[in-house]
Design a protein around this motif. Structure first.
Motif, PDB file in Angstrom:
ATOM      1  N   ASP A  80       4.437   8.195  13.889  1.00  0.00           N
ATOM      2  CA  ASP A  80       3.129   7.624  14.255  1.00  0.00           C
ATOM      3  C   ASP A  80       2.199   7.537  13.040  1.00  0.00           C
ATOM      4  OD1 ASP A  80       3.990   7.441  16.824  1.00  0.00           O
ATOM      5  OD2 ASP A  80       2.915   9.205  17.556  1.00  0.00           O
ATOM      6  N   ASP A  81       2.176   8.574  12.240  1.00  0.00           N
ATOM      7  CA  ASP A  81       1.309   8.540  11.057  1.00  0.00           C
ATOM      8  C   ASP A  81       1.815   7.547  10.011  1.00  0.00           C
ATOM      9  OD1 ASP A  81      -0.568  10.228  12.105  1.00  0.00           O
ATOM     10  OD2 ASP A  81      -0.051  11.984  10.899  1.00  0.00           O
ATOM     11  N   LEU A  82       3.129   7.317   9.995  1.00  0.00           N
ATOM     12  CA  LEU A  82       3.676   6.280   9.111  1.00  0.00           C
ATOM     13  C   LEU A  82       3.181   4.902   9.577  1.00  0.00           C
ATOM     14  CD1 LEU A  82       5.605   5.248   6.893  1.00  0.00           C
ATOM     15  CD2 LEU A  82       7.485   5.456   8.533  1.00  0.00           C
ATOM     16  N   GLY A  83       3.153   4.706  10.878  1.00  0.00           N
ATOM     17  CA  GLY A  83       2.629   3.442  11.430  1.00  0.00           C
ATOM     18  C   GLY A  83       1.159   3.264  11.060  1.00  0.00           C
ATOM     19  N   TRP A  84       0.425   4.352  11.134  1.00  0.00           N
ATOM     20  CA  TRP A  84      -0.999   4.330  10.757  1.00  0.00           C
ATOM     21  C   TRP A  84      -1.155   3.959   9.275  1.00  0.00           C
ATOM     22  CZ3 TRP A  84      -3.339   7.525   7.120  1.00  0.00           C
ATOM     23  CH2 TRP A  84      -4.745   7.542   7.102  1.00  0.00           C
ATOM     24  N   LEU A  85      -0.281   4.559   8.449  1.00  0.00           N
ATOM     25  CA  LEU A  85      -0.307   4.298   7.002  1.00  0.00           C
ATOM     26  C   LEU A  85      -0.137   2.802   6.731  1.00  0.00           C
ATOM     27  CD1 LEU A  85      -0.240   6.545   4.690  1.00  0.00           C
ATOM     28  CD2 LEU A  85       2.182   6.052   4.516  1.00  0.00           C
ATOM     29  N   ARG A  86       0.793   2.204   7.457  1.00  0.00           N
ATOM     30  CA  ARG A  86       1.041   0.760   7.277  1.00  0.00           C
ATOM     31  C   ARG A  86      -0.141  -0.054   7.778  1.00  0.00           C
ATOM     32  NH1 ARG A  86       7.023   1.774   8.652  1.00  0.00           N
ATOM     33  NH2 ARG A  86       7.981   1.459   6.611  1.00  0.00           N
ATOM     34  N   SER A  87      -0.661   0.348   8.942  1.00  0.00           N
ATOM     35  CA  SER A  87      -1.723  -0.469   9.541  1.00  0.00           C
ATOM     36  C   SER A  87      -2.990  -0.443   8.688  1.00  0.00           C
ATOM     37  CB  SER A  87      -2.036   0.025  10.958  1.00  0.00           C
ATOM     38  OG  SER A  87      -2.697   1.272  10.871  1.00  0.00           O
ATOM     39  N   ARG A  88      -3.170   0.591   7.890  1.00  0.00           N
ATOM     40  CA  ARG A  88      -4.368   0.688   7.043  1.00  0.00           C
ATOM     41  C   ARG A  88      -4.177   0.072   5.666  1.00  0.00           C
ATOM     42  NH1 ARG A  88      -8.593   4.012   9.507  1.00  0.00           N
ATOM     43  NH2 ARG A  88      -9.508   3.736   7.453  1.00  0.00           N
ATOM     44  N   GLY A  89      -3.000  -0.498   5.410  1.00  0.00           N
ATOM     45  CA  GLY A  89      -2.751  -1.065   4.070  1.00  0.00           C
ATOM     46  C   GLY A  89      -2.430   0.005   3.044  1.00  0.00           C
ATOM     47  N   LEU A  90      -2.216   1.239   3.503  1.00  0.00           N
ATOM     48  CA  LEU A  90      -1.972   2.336   2.565  1.00  0.00           C
ATOM     49  C   LEU A  90      -0.529   2.338   2.067  1.00  0.00           C
ATOM     50  CD1 LEU A  90      -3.976   5.015   4.562  1.00  0.00           C
ATOM     51  CD2 LEU A  90      -4.597   4.068   2.333  1.00  0.00           C
ATOM     52  N   ALA A  91       0.403   1.848   2.926  1.00  0.00           N
ATOM     53  CA  ALA A  91       1.807   1.803   2.516  1.00  0.00           C
ATOM     54  C   ALA A  91       1.948   0.858   1.321  1.00  0.00           C
ATOM     55  CB  ALA A  91       2.673   1.337   3.684  1.00  0.00           C
ATOM     56  N   GLU A  92       1.266  -0.270   1.404  1.00  0.00           N
ATOM     57  CA  GLU A  92       1.333  -1.239   0.321  1.00  0.00           C
ATOM     58  C   GLU A  92       0.701  -0.674  -0.959  1.00  0.00           C
ATOM     59  OE1 GLU A  92      -0.151  -5.066   1.662  1.00  0.00           O
ATOM     60  OE2 GLU A  92      -0.463  -5.534  -0.487  1.00  0.00           O
ATOM     61  N   ALA A  93      -0.417   0.016  -0.794  1.00  0.00           N
ATOM     62  CA  ALA A  93      -1.079   0.632  -1.950  1.00  0.00           C
ATOM     63  C   ALA A  93      -0.159   1.659  -2.614  1.00  0.00           C
ATOM     64  CB  ALA A  93      -2.386   1.292  -1.515  1.00  0.00           C
ATOM     65  N   LEU A  94       0.587   2.398  -1.779  1.00  0.00           N
ATOM     66  CA  LEU A  94       1.518   3.391  -2.328  1.00  0.00           C
ATOM     67  C   LEU A  94       2.623   2.692  -3.130  1.00  0.00           C
ATOM     68  CD1 LEU A  94       1.893   5.815   0.718  1.00  0.00           C
ATOM     69  CD2 LEU A  94       1.092   6.472  -1.563  1.00  0.00           C
ATOM     70  N   SER A  95       3.199   1.631  -2.558  1.00  0.00           N
ATOM     71  CA  SER A  95       4.267   0.912  -3.268  1.00  0.00           C
ATOM     72  C   SER A  95       3.768   0.369  -4.600  1.00  0.00           C
ATOM     73  CB  SER A  95       4.773  -0.263  -2.436  1.00  0.00           C
ATOM     74  OG  SER A  95       5.327   0.226  -1.259  1.00  0.00           O
ATOM     75  N   ARG A  96       2.555  -0.128  -4.588  1.00  0.00           N
ATOM     76  CA  ARG A  96       2.022  -0.698  -5.837  1.00  0.00           C
ATOM     77  C   ARG A  96       1.851   0.381  -6.898  1.00  0.00           C
ATOM     78  NH1 ARG A  96      -2.855  -4.715  -4.761  1.00  0.00           N
ATOM     79  NH2 ARG A  96      -2.814  -4.760  -7.032  1.00  0.00           N
ATOM     80  N   ARG A  97       1.313   1.523  -6.512  1.00  0.00           N
ATOM     81  CA  ARG A  97       1.098   2.559  -7.530  1.00  0.00           C
ATOM     82  C   ARG A  97       2.437   3.102  -8.041  1.00  0.00           C
ATOM     83  NH1 ARG A  97      -2.360   6.815  -7.155  1.00  0.00           N
ATOM     84  NH2 ARG A  97      -0.962   8.053  -8.402  1.00  0.00           N
ATOM     85  N   VAL A  98       3.412   3.192  -7.143  1.00  0.00           N
ATOM     86  CA  VAL A  98       4.728   3.660  -7.587  1.00  0.00           C
ATOM     87  C   VAL A  98       5.333   2.635  -8.558  1.00  0.00           C
ATOM     88  CG1 VAL A  98       7.090   4.141  -6.812  1.00  0.00           C
ATOM     89  CG2 VAL A  98       5.144   5.154  -5.610  1.00  0.00           C
ATOM     90  N   GLY A  99       5.135   1.346  -8.276  1.00  0.00           N
ATOM     91  CA  GLY A  99       5.581   0.284  -9.182  1.00  0.00           C
ATOM     92  C   GLY A  99       4.951   0.422 -10.564  1.00  0.00           C
ATOM     93  N   GLU A 100       3.749   0.970 -10.600  1.00  0.00           N
ATOM     94  CA  GLU A 100       3.053   1.166 -11.881  1.00  0.00           C
ATOM     95  C   GLU A 100       3.394   2.517 -12.505  1.00  0.00           C
ATOM     96  OE1 GLU A 100      -0.956   0.784 -10.473  1.00  0.00           O
ATOM     97  OE2 GLU A 100      -0.732  -1.361 -10.064  1.00  0.00           O
TER      98      GLU A 100
END
Ligand SMILES: NC(=O)CC[C@H](N)C(=O)O
Length: 493
Positions: free
Chosen positions: A303-323
């Motif tokens: 459920d919290d993973l779903g929340w992470l995605r819905s808030r745009g936080l999953a994408e932010a995490l992927s971007r920072r890891v890419g950097e």
């Protein structure tokens, strides 16, 4: 000697800290004292040496008392999972779930467990200092109550009520709390403690005098606001005391505020480290740009993973890891980093795609793992604890990290409490800071986290000694409420 119940006019009035302070004060007098909270609602729990899971506040209070934490100190622990369900822990072990609607019916058995446990605990200690929950003024819950007045009545415990003056309305809250109780419950109210006071007690005095007159109960003391004392909060991240005292550290750590965060006290030791600023956040920009991001534990991983995605936080995490910027996942947070999560237990969602930032697969099992593992990283010893149903295996290139894995800037472990280990914390922070391109190194001579926690407990006990009427407190503990109420307020002043 017997016991005492520390209740509050509201949640967060400071019951846990006052209980910890009273435990340490009694321990200083050579009294063998145990903390007790009949029922705790919290996702911040700890594993005792005997393998039992209890609320962290009771674990800390046992430390304050100088005794070994054990299941009996918190016989019922409710861990809120997804919205309408709580996981019940009884005597330290899983005991099913309670739906919100089952509160009244499901609790009768729990009350029996709590009462039996208290009765047994007090045969082994000189004094048991009980902490209430919420407020005894929640009279809608009184019929099935076994934490506040229900416990006090069953065992004839004197009750001290702590009011939070910082929140305001404290005199009304004290007066109203007493007024709402029935006569028999009122008879156990032995006195008031005003907490979190800043300013001139002289200005407060006329109000306190009037409250003593109106309620016929003494104000047993006014505890000051204690800067820098914020140990092991019972509530989730929102209540972490250190959020009030952010300093301008060079190393910026963002901790993601999951709706069902668990064991979020993991980051307390980071907040105490010189040169580090910890921020709780749900903002994608903060998650993308902070030097280090921590994904803490969660009682509802999927459920919290779903929340992470819905808030745009999953994408932010992927971007920072890419950097190449570091992310640390702890337990539930670590599980989310996986490629896939198979969960027929906690969410019942089956196979769910994870963030794919670690080459791992997580499988949930009905058996709960509770443990106190030890390990090492880069030569630093690590003592930890673990509380989980899900376990991860790696299926690709990754470097071992504690019990988990690290791939480039992404670090994950199931273990909680690792950051309390000074050597490990500082070494890991330095490495993660380097990944983030920040020059941070540990300050020579900075106190360790265990020492800091001890000094906080001592400051609480010092405050109890200095600001509470400890003679009256001792009399109450020794003789119970009847005699204490028969005496005038402040007989010694
Ligand atoms: N402590 C945690 O973060 C628990 C993670 C997850 N909810 C599990 O049970 O496996």
């Amino acid at each position: 000697m017997n016991g005492l119940l520390i209740a509050g006019t509201t949640s967060d009035a400071g019951k846990s800290l006052v209980t910890a302070g009273v435990c340490r004060w009694l321990a200083r007098q050579g009294v063998r004292v145990a903390p007790f909270k009949a029922q705790n609602m919290s996702n911040n729990s700890m594993v005792c040496a005997d393998g039992a899971e209890i609320g962290r506040a009771q674990w800390l209070q046992a430390r304050a008392a100088g005794v070994e934490p054990e299941a009996a100190m918190n016989p019922v622990l409710l861990k809120p999972g997804s919205d309408h369900r709580s996981h019940v822990i009884a005597l330290g072990k899983p005991f099913g779930t309670l739906e919100a609607g089952e509160y009244a019916t499901g609790r009768a058995g729990l009350a029996r467990i709590a009462f039996d446990t208290f009765a047994e605990l007090r045969t082994r200690f000189d004094v048991v200092v009980c902490e209430g929950a919420g407020s005894p003024a929640e009279i809608n819950l009184r019929a099935g109550d076994y934490v506040n007045m229900g416990l006090a009545r069953r065992f004839d415990l004197p009750v001290l009520v702590v009011g939070d003056i910082d929140r305001g309305g404290v005199l009304a809250a004290m007066y109203g709390t007493q007024a709402l109780l029935d006569k028999e419950d009122q008879a156990l109210i032995a006195g008031w403690i005003v907490n979190k006071f800043r300013g001139d007690v002289g200005l407060l005095r006329p109000g306190l005098d009037r409250i003593e007159e109106l309620t016929g109960r003494p104000v047993l003391g006014v505890l000051p606001w204690l800067d820098g004392v914020w140990i092991d909060s019972e509530d989730a991240l929102a209540a972490a005391g250190w959020t009030r005292e952010q300093r301008g550290g060079t190393l910026k750590v963002a901790v993601v505020r999951f709706p069902r965060a668990s064991n979020a006290t993991d980051v307390d030791a980071l907040a105490a480290e010189p040169g580090v600023t910890v921020q709780l956040t749900a903002e994608p920009d903060v998650v993308r740009t902070s030097d280090i991001v921590v994904l803490p534990g969660s009682r509802a991983t999927v459920d919290d993973l779903g929340w992470l995605r819905s808030r745009g936080l999953a994408e932010a995490l992927s971007r920072r890891v890419g950097e190449g910027r570091p992310v640390l996942g702890i337990c539930g947070g670590y599980q989310m980093l996986a490629r896939e999560i198979r969960d027929d237990v906690e969410s019942g969602a089956g196979a769910v795609r994870g963030l794919g930032l670690l080459p791992t697969t997580v499988s949930f099992s009905p058996e709960k793992v509770l443990g106190r593992p030890v390990g090492a990283w880069r030569g630093h010893e690590v003592e930890a604890y673990e509380i989980h149903h899900g376990s991860a295996v790696a299926q690709g290139e990754a470097e071992p990290f504690l019990d988990g894995w690290r791939a480039g800037p992404v670090w994950g472990t199931t273990w909680h409490g690792t950051l309390d280990n000074d050597g490990f914390r500082r070494a890991w922070l330095a490495e993660a800071a380097a990944q983030a391109g920040v020059a941070w190194s540990p300050s020579p001579g900075a106190p360790g986290f265990a020492a800091l926690r001890e000094s906080m407990l001592d400051r609480l006990a010092d405050a109890v000694e200095e600001h509470l009427d400890t003679r009256a407190l001792m009399r109450l503990i020794e003789s119970g409420v009847t005699r204490a109420n028969g005496e005038p307020a402040h007989p010694d002043r």
